[in-house]
Design a protein around this motif. Structure first.
Motif, PDB file in Angstrom:
ATOM      1  N   UNK A 160       0.843  -1.188   0.000  1.00  0.00           N
ATOM      2  CA  UNK A 160       0.000   0.000   0.000  1.00  0.00           C
ATOM      3  C   UNK A 160       0.885   1.248   0.000  1.00  0.00           C
ATOM      4  N   UNK A 161       0.276   2.336  -0.354  1.00  0.00           N
ATOM      5  CA  UNK A 161       1.014   3.590  -0.438  1.00  0.00           C
ATOM      6  C   UNK A 161       1.468   4.041   0.945  1.00  0.00           C
ATOM      7  N   UNK A 162       2.736   4.474   1.041  1.00  0.00           N
ATOM      8  CA  UNK A 162       3.262   4.969   2.298  1.00  0.00           C
ATOM      9  C   UNK A 162       3.766   6.380   2.077  1.00  0.00           C
ATOM     10  N   UNK A 163       3.409   7.270   2.975  1.00  0.00           N
ATOM     11  CA  UNK A 163       3.822   8.667   2.864  1.00  0.00           C
ATOM     12  C   UNK A 163       4.527   9.056   4.147  1.00  0.00           C
ATOM     13  N   UNK A 164       5.721   9.620   4.009  1.00  0.00           N
ATOM     14  CA  UNK A 164       6.469  10.044   5.191  1.00  0.00           C
ATOM     15  C   UNK A 164       6.758  11.527   5.102  1.00  0.00           C
ATOM     16  N   UNK A 165       6.503  12.227   6.170  1.00  0.00           N
ATOM     17  CA  UNK A 165       6.862  13.632   6.236  1.00  0.00           C
ATOM     18  C   UNK A 165       8.038  13.738   7.183  1.00  0.00           C
ATOM     19  N   UNK A 166       9.034  14.528   6.777  1.00  0.00           N
ATOM     20  CA  UNK A 166      10.385  14.402   7.307  1.00  0.00           C
ATOM     21  C   UNK A 166      10.495  14.380   8.813  1.00  0.00           C
ATOM     22  N   UNK A 167       9.771  15.215   9.468  1.00  0.00           N
ATOM     23  CA  UNK A 167       9.904  15.189  10.918  1.00  0.00           C
ATOM     24  C   UNK A 167       8.561  15.501  11.541  1.00  0.00           C
ATOM     25  N   UNK A 168       8.428  15.072  12.764  1.00  0.00           N
ATOM     26  CA  UNK A 168       7.176  15.322  13.459  1.00  0.00           C
ATOM     27  C   UNK A 168       7.029  16.811  13.781  1.00  0.00           C
TER      28      UNK A 168
ATOM     29  N   UNK B  76       0.238  22.561  11.735  1.00  0.00           N
ATOM     30  CA  UNK B  76       0.676  21.275  11.175  1.00  0.00           C
ATOM     31  C   UNK B  76       0.417  21.300   9.674  1.00  0.00           C
ATOM     32  N   UNK B  77       1.401  20.879   8.911  1.00  0.00           N
ATOM     33  CA  UNK B  77       1.299  20.878   7.458  1.00  0.00           C
ATOM     34  C   UNK B  77       1.241  19.434   6.966  1.00  0.00           C
ATOM     35  N   UNK B  78       0.218  19.167   6.173  1.00  0.00           N
ATOM     36  CA  UNK B  78      -0.058  17.813   5.699  1.00  0.00           C
ATOM     37  C   UNK B  78       0.202  17.703   4.210  1.00  0.00           C
ATOM     38  N   UNK B  79       0.871  16.641   3.862  1.00  0.00           N
ATOM     39  CA  UNK B  79       1.063  16.290   2.460  1.00  0.00           C
ATOM     40  C   UNK B  79      -0.007  15.249   2.116  1.00  0.00           C
ATOM     41  N   UNK B  80      -0.598  15.338   0.933  1.00  0.00           N
ATOM     42  CA  UNK B  80      -1.623  14.373   0.552  1.00  0.00           C
ATOM     43  C   UNK B  80      -1.445  13.980  -0.905  1.00  0.00           C
ATOM     44  N   UNK B  81      -1.538  12.681  -1.166  1.00  0.00           N
ATOM     45  CA  UNK B  81      -1.409  12.179  -2.525  1.00  0.00           C
ATOM     46  C   UNK B  81      -2.788  11.934  -3.118  1.00  0.00           C
TER      47      UNK B  81
ATOM     48  N   UNK C 265      -4.726  10.538   0.161  1.00  0.00           N
ATOM     49  CA  UNK C 265      -3.982   9.755   1.140  1.00  0.00           C
ATOM     50  C   UNK C 265      -3.044  10.725   1.838  1.00  0.00           C
ATOM     51  N   UNK C 266      -3.245  10.906   3.132  1.00  0.00           N
ATOM     52  CA  UNK C 266      -2.500  11.909   3.882  1.00  0.00           C
ATOM     53  C   UNK C 266      -1.281  11.328   4.574  1.00  0.00           C
ATOM     54  N   UNK C 267      -0.261  12.158   4.705  1.00  0.00           N
ATOM     55  CA  UNK C 267       0.854  11.856   5.578  1.00  0.00           C
ATOM     56  C   UNK C 267       0.486  12.224   7.001  1.00  0.00           C
ATOM     57  N   UNK C 268       1.401  11.935   7.913  1.00  0.00           N
ATOM     58  CA  UNK C 268       1.118  12.199   9.328  1.00  0.00           C
ATOM     59  C   UNK C 268       1.293  13.666   9.695  1.00  0.00           C
ATOM     60  N   UNK C 269       1.934  14.431   8.814  1.00  0.00           N
ATOM     61  CA  UNK C 269       2.057  15.857   9.070  1.00  0.00           C
ATOM     62  C   UNK C 269       3.342  16.250   9.753  1.00  0.00           C
TER      63      UNK C 269
END
Lengths: 114, 111
Positions: B1-9, B87-92, B100-104
């Motif tokens: 499944x798609x995995x999204x990582x945002x560089x740091x918490x 908090x900034x969210x990346x979404x595909x 599909x959102x990253x954890x932010x």
């Protein structure tokens, strides 16, 4: 500026009870969505809805969940028999057309299942 | 499944500096990549969208880049202000409806 609205802002219910979360999307939008966010976790897709039918749903969206657009303005999410793990923030979102992909989110309903 | 990582918490920077947030994804490439801002207890707010055939997009103090080879997007806020703290969210988006959102990444801009 038009915005997505959601009611109630906070719903407390007992395990096993049915809840209905309500949303009024932006008036000329055609595509509607529900997402949830468990506290401290990421926003997760539940379901998308277009032309009065579900277009896609996630594994989370099982038989306990249903959506409906009962009239020209409201969009609802029903959970038939709530579980403790359904406690989360539920966001409604809408998009105008198939060529506009940005989604406009409502303020959310915080659902607490006790 | 798609995995999204945002560089740091969390990312802490001084006012006036440029904040750079990273979003990495695995598996299939999205048709679109979107960035949202989320304040505590609120819904995500759309900021920018970049298509798979675009390298860079700008809007006022915001800039997004998209590298489909690296499977990475960078989000920059120039001349950052305390009001940018969120908090900034990346979404595909594969163009199929769902995001599909990253954890932010929680950005804190201090004076």
């Amino acid at each position: 500026e038009p915005e997505v609205t959601q009611t109630p802002s906070h719903q407390v219910t007992q395990m096993g009870q049915e809840v209905i979360l309500r949303c009024v999307p932006i008036s000329n939008h055609l595509y509607f969505y529900w997402y949830r966010q468990i506290l401290g976790q990421k926003v997760e897709f539940l379901v998308s809805f277009y032309n009065n039918e579900i277009s896609e749903k996630s594994e989370i969206f099982d038989d306990q969940f249903s959506v409906e657009r009962p009239d020209g303005s409201n969009f609802t999410l029903k959970i038939r028999s709530t579980k403790l793990e359904d406690s989360a923030m539920y966001f409604c979102a809408s998009t105008g057309t198939r060529d506009s992909y940005e989604q406009y989110f409502g303020p959310g309903t915080r659902l607490t299942v006790t | 499944s798609q995995k999204i990582e945002q560089n740091s918490e969390a990312l802490n920077i001084q006012e006036g500096k440029t904040a750079t947030l990273t979003c990495n994804y695995t598996n299939y490439s999205p048709a679109y990549l979107q960035w949202y801002r989320q304040d505590p207890g609120r819904g995500p707010v759309f900021l920018l969208l970049i298509r798979e055939n675009e390298k860079e997009k700008r809007k006022e103090r915001l800039k997004v880049t998209f590298d489909t080879t690296l499977k990475q997007s960078l989000f920059h806020i120039t001349a950052s202000q305390p009001a940018d703290s969120a908090t900034y969210l990346c979404a595909l988006d594969r163009g199929t409806d769902k995001l599909i959102f990253g954890t932010g990444t929680r950005l804190q801009v201090f004076p």
